[in-house]
Motif scaffolding. Structure first.
Motif, PDB file in Angstrom:
ATOM      1  N   MET A  44      15.464 -21.401 -19.154  1.00 50.71           N
ATOM      2  CA  MET A  44      15.070 -20.437 -20.179  1.00 50.71           C
ATOM      3  C   MET A  44      15.786 -20.673 -21.497  1.00 50.71           C
ATOM      4  N   ILE A  45      17.004 -21.159 -21.435  1.00 45.99           N
ATOM      5  CA  ILE A  45      17.802 -21.433 -22.627  1.00 45.99           C
ATOM      6  C   ILE A  45      18.463 -22.793 -22.468  1.00 45.99           C
ATOM      7  N   GLN A  46      18.929 -23.331 -23.560  1.00 49.07           N
ATOM      8  CA  GLN A  46      19.672 -24.592 -23.503  1.00 49.07           C
ATOM      9  C   GLN A  46      20.787 -24.567 -24.534  1.00 49.07           C
ATOM     10  N   HIS A 106      23.288 -26.385 -27.256  1.00 47.42           N
ATOM     11  CA  HIS A 106      23.467 -27.488 -28.197  1.00 47.42           C
ATOM     12  C   HIS A 106      24.873 -27.357 -28.773  1.00 47.42           C
ATOM     13  N   GLY A 107      25.811 -28.115 -28.217  1.00 42.48           N
ATOM     14  CA  GLY A 107      27.191 -27.966 -28.628  1.00 42.48           C
ATOM     15  C   GLY A 107      27.730 -26.622 -28.180  1.00 42.48           C
ATOM     16  N   ARG A 108      28.129 -25.789 -29.151  1.00 42.94           N
ATOM     17  CA  ARG A 108      28.626 -24.454 -28.841  1.00 42.94           C
ATOM     18  C   ARG A 108      27.546 -23.380 -28.987  1.00 42.94           C
ATOM     19  N   HIS A 109      26.366 -23.764 -29.400  1.00 41.80           N
ATOM     20  CA  HIS A 109      25.325 -22.792 -29.729  1.00 41.80           C
ATOM     21  C   HIS A 109      24.224 -22.790 -28.677  1.00 41.80           C
ATOM     22  N   TRP A 110      23.597 -21.620 -28.516  1.00 41.75           N
ATOM     23  CA  TRP A 110      22.531 -21.440 -27.531  1.00 41.75           C
ATOM     24  C   TRP A 110      21.199 -21.240 -28.231  1.00 41.75           C
ATOM     25  N   LYS A 111      20.133 -21.793 -27.635  1.00 40.15           N
ATOM     26  CA  LYS A 111      18.776 -21.617 -28.142  1.00 40.15           C
ATOM     27  C   LYS A 111      17.843 -21.348 -26.964  1.00 40.15           C
ATOM     28  N   VAL A 112      16.773 -20.606 -27.236  1.00 39.80           N
ATOM     29  CA  VAL A 112      15.752 -20.379 -26.205  1.00 39.80           C
ATOM     30  C   VAL A 112      14.827 -21.586 -26.158  1.00 39.80           C
ATOM     31  N   THR A 113      14.254 -21.844 -24.998  1.00 39.23           N
ATOM     32  CA  THR A 113      13.312 -22.947 -24.824  1.00 39.23           C
ATOM     33  C   THR A 113      11.883 -22.419 -24.912  1.00 39.23           C
ATOM     34  N   ALA A 114      10.939 -23.344 -24.808  1.00 35.93           N
ATOM     35  CA  ALA A 114       9.520 -22.966 -24.866  1.00 35.93           C
ATOM     36  C   ALA A 114       8.964 -22.605 -23.491  1.00 35.93           C
ATOM     37  N   LEU A 115       9.837 -22.340 -22.522  1.00 37.79           N
ATOM     38  CA  LEU A 115       9.395 -22.013 -21.174  1.00 37.79           C
ATOM     39  C   LEU A 115       8.576 -20.723 -21.169  1.00 37.79           C
ATOM     40  N   ASN A 116       7.457 -20.709 -20.444  1.00 35.53           N
ATOM     41  CA  ASN A 116       6.621 -19.523 -20.319  1.00 35.53           C
ATOM     42  C   ASN A 116       7.275 -18.548 -19.352  1.00 35.53           C
ATOM     43  N   LEU A 117       7.710 -17.413 -19.866  1.00 31.59           N
ATOM     44  CA  LEU A 117       8.441 -16.453 -19.043  1.00 31.59           C
ATOM     45  C   LEU A 117       7.564 -15.788 -17.998  1.00 31.59           C
ATOM     46  N   ALA A 136      18.678  -9.565 -19.797  1.00 31.36           N
ATOM     47  CA  ALA A 136      17.661  -9.211 -20.796  1.00 31.36           C
ATOM     48  C   ALA A 136      18.296  -9.042 -22.175  1.00 31.36           C
ATOM     49  N   LEU A 137      19.440  -8.388 -22.242  1.00 28.04           N
ATOM     50  CA  LEU A 137      20.105  -8.188 -23.526  1.00 28.04           C
ATOM     51  C   LEU A 137      20.708  -9.486 -24.055  1.00 28.04           C
ATOM     52  N   VAL A 138      21.214 -10.321 -23.172  1.00 27.03           N
ATOM     53  CA  VAL A 138      21.755 -11.611 -23.594  1.00 27.03           C
ATOM     54  C   VAL A 138      20.640 -12.498 -24.153  1.00 27.03           C
ATOM     55  N   TYR A 139      19.508 -12.527 -23.465  1.00 20.64           N
ATOM     56  CA  TYR A 139      18.377 -13.337 -23.945  1.00 20.64           C
ATOM     57  C   TYR A 139      17.879 -12.811 -25.290  1.00 20.64           C
ATOM     58  N   GLU A 140      17.841 -11.496 -25.453  1.00 23.04           N
ATOM     59  CA  GLU A 140      17.411 -10.913 -26.722  1.00 23.04           C
ATOM     60  C   GLU A 140      18.357 -11.312 -27.852  1.00 23.04           C
ATOM     61  N   ALA A 141      19.658 -11.331 -27.572  1.00 22.70           N
ATOM     62  CA  ALA A 141      20.623 -11.707 -28.603  1.00 22.70           C
ATOM     63  C   ALA A 141      20.406 -13.142 -29.075  1.00 22.70           C
ATOM     64  N   ILE A 142      19.987 -14.018 -28.169  1.00 15.67           N
ATOM     65  CA  ILE A 142      19.705 -15.404 -28.552  1.00 15.67           C
ATOM     66  C   ILE A 142      18.360 -15.497 -29.258  1.00 15.67           C
ATOM     67  N   GLU A 143      17.364 -14.813 -28.703  1.00 15.04           N
ATOM     68  CA  GLU A 143      15.998 -14.933 -29.210  1.00 15.04           C
ATOM     69  C   GLU A 143      15.844 -14.313 -30.602  1.00 15.04           C
ATOM     70  N   ARG A 144      16.469 -13.175 -30.829  1.00 21.13           N
ATOM     71  CA  ARG A 144      16.278 -12.458 -32.083  1.00 21.13           C
ATOM     72  C   ARG A 144      17.458 -12.606 -33.030  1.00 21.13           C
ATOM     73  N   GLY A 145      18.389 -13.493 -32.701  1.00 24.72           N
ATOM     74  CA  GLY A 145      19.504 -13.727 -33.590  1.00 24.72           C
ATOM     75  C   GLY A 145      19.064 -14.407 -34.879  1.00 24.72           C
ATOM     76  N   ARG A 146      19.796 -14.173 -35.942  1.00 27.17           N
ATOM     77  CA  ARG A 146      19.438 -14.773 -37.227  1.00 27.17           C
ATOM     78  C   ARG A 146      19.766 -16.256 -37.260  1.00 27.17           C
ATOM     79  N   HIS A 147      20.569 -16.706 -36.301  1.00 23.77           N
ATOM     80  CA  HIS A 147      20.869 -18.130 -36.133  1.00 23.77           C
ATOM     81  C   HIS A 147      21.233 -18.347 -34.677  1.00 23.77           C
ATOM     82  N   SER A 148      21.348 -19.590 -34.252  1.00 23.75           N
ATOM     83  CA  SER A 148      21.703 -19.894 -32.861  1.00 23.75           C
ATOM     84  C   SER A 148      23.143 -19.467 -32.614  1.00 23.75           C
TER      85      SER A 148
END
Length: 547
Positions: free
Chosen positions: A466-468, A470-481, A425-437
């Motif tokens: 849930m995430i994917q 791109h190179g070294r960076h992580w982004k959340v997907t549009a998957l319905n949680l 949950a905290l890892v996903y939040e760090a990706i989702e609410r990060g100021r960049h990927s």
């Protein structure tokens, strides 16, 4: 025809959709949905139907598959298709299936649906192994759910053997009757004389739990196809559903209006109504405005990310729970637009997927560690919960104003993370609410989770889509949680949690009623046969709280 060979391996996956497990409408929709999944994975199959209304899908394989692997796949498919019977693949010695052209026990024969020339081509040019890889990837949530269920059962069995507790159930509770009706379309004729009565019982319960007509219509093709099958046809469903839904809403609104408030003893004064109601002011203070509450939550989020998170990280595993608990309180504060919370421990426990004793232990610790953000202002009494005030202390005023507000909403434990755990949950939040990927190293620093736990959470969430990366960076997907949570079986766990809370509250209220007069109100009654609370489906619920 026997499914397993002499070596115990299978050359064809045999999927049996049985009308004894659900209505024919559910069987047809399940077979169509599984067929679409197989087609999307590049797998071809042969289909037939029986005189009883059942259907079979045969998926021939180029490489023979171990019985355990085949069983795992079929059991995972059974989690997404109510009418799928996995038993043919669960018995290595006697597992068999009736092939096209076979005589049926009720009369007639198995009839081939796939054209004969196409069926011959599918059986001759069988599916390569890459199709199984795609299928396993598509069924990742169901496979994870099945493994978790088996691990839980094995743990309970081991505990029973060690503790000498034979005969106890392996699961947390049985499925509620109305939920089974909505899922399979099969109902108890002793309780409901017709399909119409069964439909109205389900719709009444949906209405009482706060569902909307659009949410009900969305789930007719989702987790509750049995309700759609009770209408018989799409035309009849479209004509009757709005009318029956209006009747259900009228019934539930009338029932709610007839409930009387609990009598108050003479001379008793209290600012609290019940354990989840908003606190009444006692004079001298005005209710903060909606905009003021939202601004306060935004400022508190800045303090949380800038100071409090780092302070709580030093508490180890307990710190993870404390960080998520303060997020849950802020989420509830924003949803209810109030800075005074009188939320019961069981309500918070259901929202966060923890035991209420754990929440009761963590709240005082969080109050002491929050440096004035969370303050207890009233003790629990009878049916009323502890009352807490959430405020922005003077020492953090400047910090909150200097930092930029973050995008998105703050969450406690969203449904899917009841299965994936607090670190995820905290890892996903760090990706989702990060100021960049962010990169993996940046996620470790931002989430305060260890490198190993972070890597494991990233790998699991990537497998679930849930995430994917791109190179070294992580982004959340549009998957319905929420949909993913349903596939992982979280909704069933939440249902059991709510049921347990209701039973415990009923026992506590019954104890309190011993000290009252003999008058009993309808609101005090608890019906053990009544189905438990169903949470309406949302695209992205901020936080789960029972009504």
């Amino acid at each position: 025809m026997s499914i397993h060979g002499p070596d115990g391996r299978v050359a064809t996956l045999c999927l049996d959709f049985d009308t004894s497990k659900a209505l024919k409408g559910v069987v047809d929709s399940d077979a169509a949905r599984v067929g679409q999944l197989l087609f999307a994975c590049g797998m071809r199959f042969v289909e037939d139907f029986s005189p009883s209304g059942g259907r079979h899908l045969y998926v021939p394989l180029q490489d023979r598959l171990d019985a355990a692997e085949a069983r795992e796949l079929v059991e995972a498919l059974a989690l997404m298709a109510t009418s799928l019977d996995p038993s043919p693949h669960q018995n290595i010695t006697d597992g068999c299936i009736r092939v096209p052209g076979s005589v049926h026990k009720s009369g007639g024969h198995q009839t081939l649906i796939t054209p004969l020339s196409e069926a011959y081509d599918v059986l001759r040019r069988r599916n390569p192994s890459r199709g199984l890889v795609e299928l396993r990837s598509a069924l990742a949530p169901e496979l994870a759910r099945k493994r978790a269920l088996k691990a839980r059962e094995a743990k309970i069995v081991a505990a029973h053997r060690v503790g000498g507790l034979p005969g106890l159930p392996l699961t947390g509770g049985s499925e509620s009757p109305l939920r089974r009706v909505a899922r399979t379309g099969l109902y108890d004729t002793a309780r409901h004389k017709s399909a119409s009565e069964a439909r109205m019982a389900v719709l009444n319960h949906f209405s009482a739990c706060g569902w909307s007509l659009q949410q009900v219509q969305g789930e007719l093709t989702g987790q509750f196809p049995g309700l759609a099958a009770l209408y018989g046809s799409a035309e009849r469903q479209g004509r009757l559903l709005p009318y029956e839904w209006a009747k259900a809403q009228a019934f539930t609104s009338t029932a709610a209006s007839t409930q009387k408030p609990l009598p108050r003893k003479r001379g008793e004064k209290s600012a609290l109504i019940n354990n989840t109601s908003r606190t009444l002011t006692t004079g001298g203070a005005e209710k903060p405005s909606s905009a003021g509450v939202h601004q306060l939550v935004n400022d508190l989020e800045n303090v949380l990310y800038g100071v409090l998170d780092h302070r709580l990280q030093a508490r180890g595993r307990e710190g993870l729970s404390l960080r998520l608990l303060i997020r849950g309180l802020l989420g509830y504060m924003r949803a209810k637009e109030t800075d005074i919370l009188d939320v019961g421990c069981r309500t918070l426990a259901a929202a966060m997927g923890k035991h209420h004793v754990t929440i009761a232990r963590l709240l005082p610790i969080l109050s002491a560690a929050s440096d004035g953000i969370l303050t207890k202002i009233a003790d629990a009494r009878q049916k009323a919960a502890d009352v807490y005030l959430i405020q922005l202390p003077d020492q953090y005023q400047q910090l909150a104003r200097e930092l930029t507000w973050r995008k998105g909403k703050i969450h406690a434990i969203r449904p899917v993370f009841r299965a994936l755990g607090d670190p995820a949950a905290l890892v996903y939040e760090a990706i989702e609410r990060g100021r960049h990927s962010p990169t993996t190293a940046e996620i470790v620093r931002a989430s305060g989770v260890s490198r190993n736990a972070c890597s494991a959470a990233l790998a699991e969430m990537e497998t679930l889509g849930m995430i994917q990366r791109h190179g070294r960076h992580w982004k959340v997907t549009a998957l319905n949680l929420t949909n993913l949570a349903a596939r992982l079986g979280v909704l069933d766990d939440y249902q059991a949690h709510i049921g347990r809370n209701r039973r415990e509250r009923a026992a506590w209220h019954a104890y309190l009623d011993r000290f009252r007069d003999g008058h009993v109100n309808e609101i005090d009654l608890y019906d053990a046969e009544r189905d438990e609370y169903w949470l309406p489906p949302d695209a992205e619920p901020a936080i789960w709280f029972a009504a």
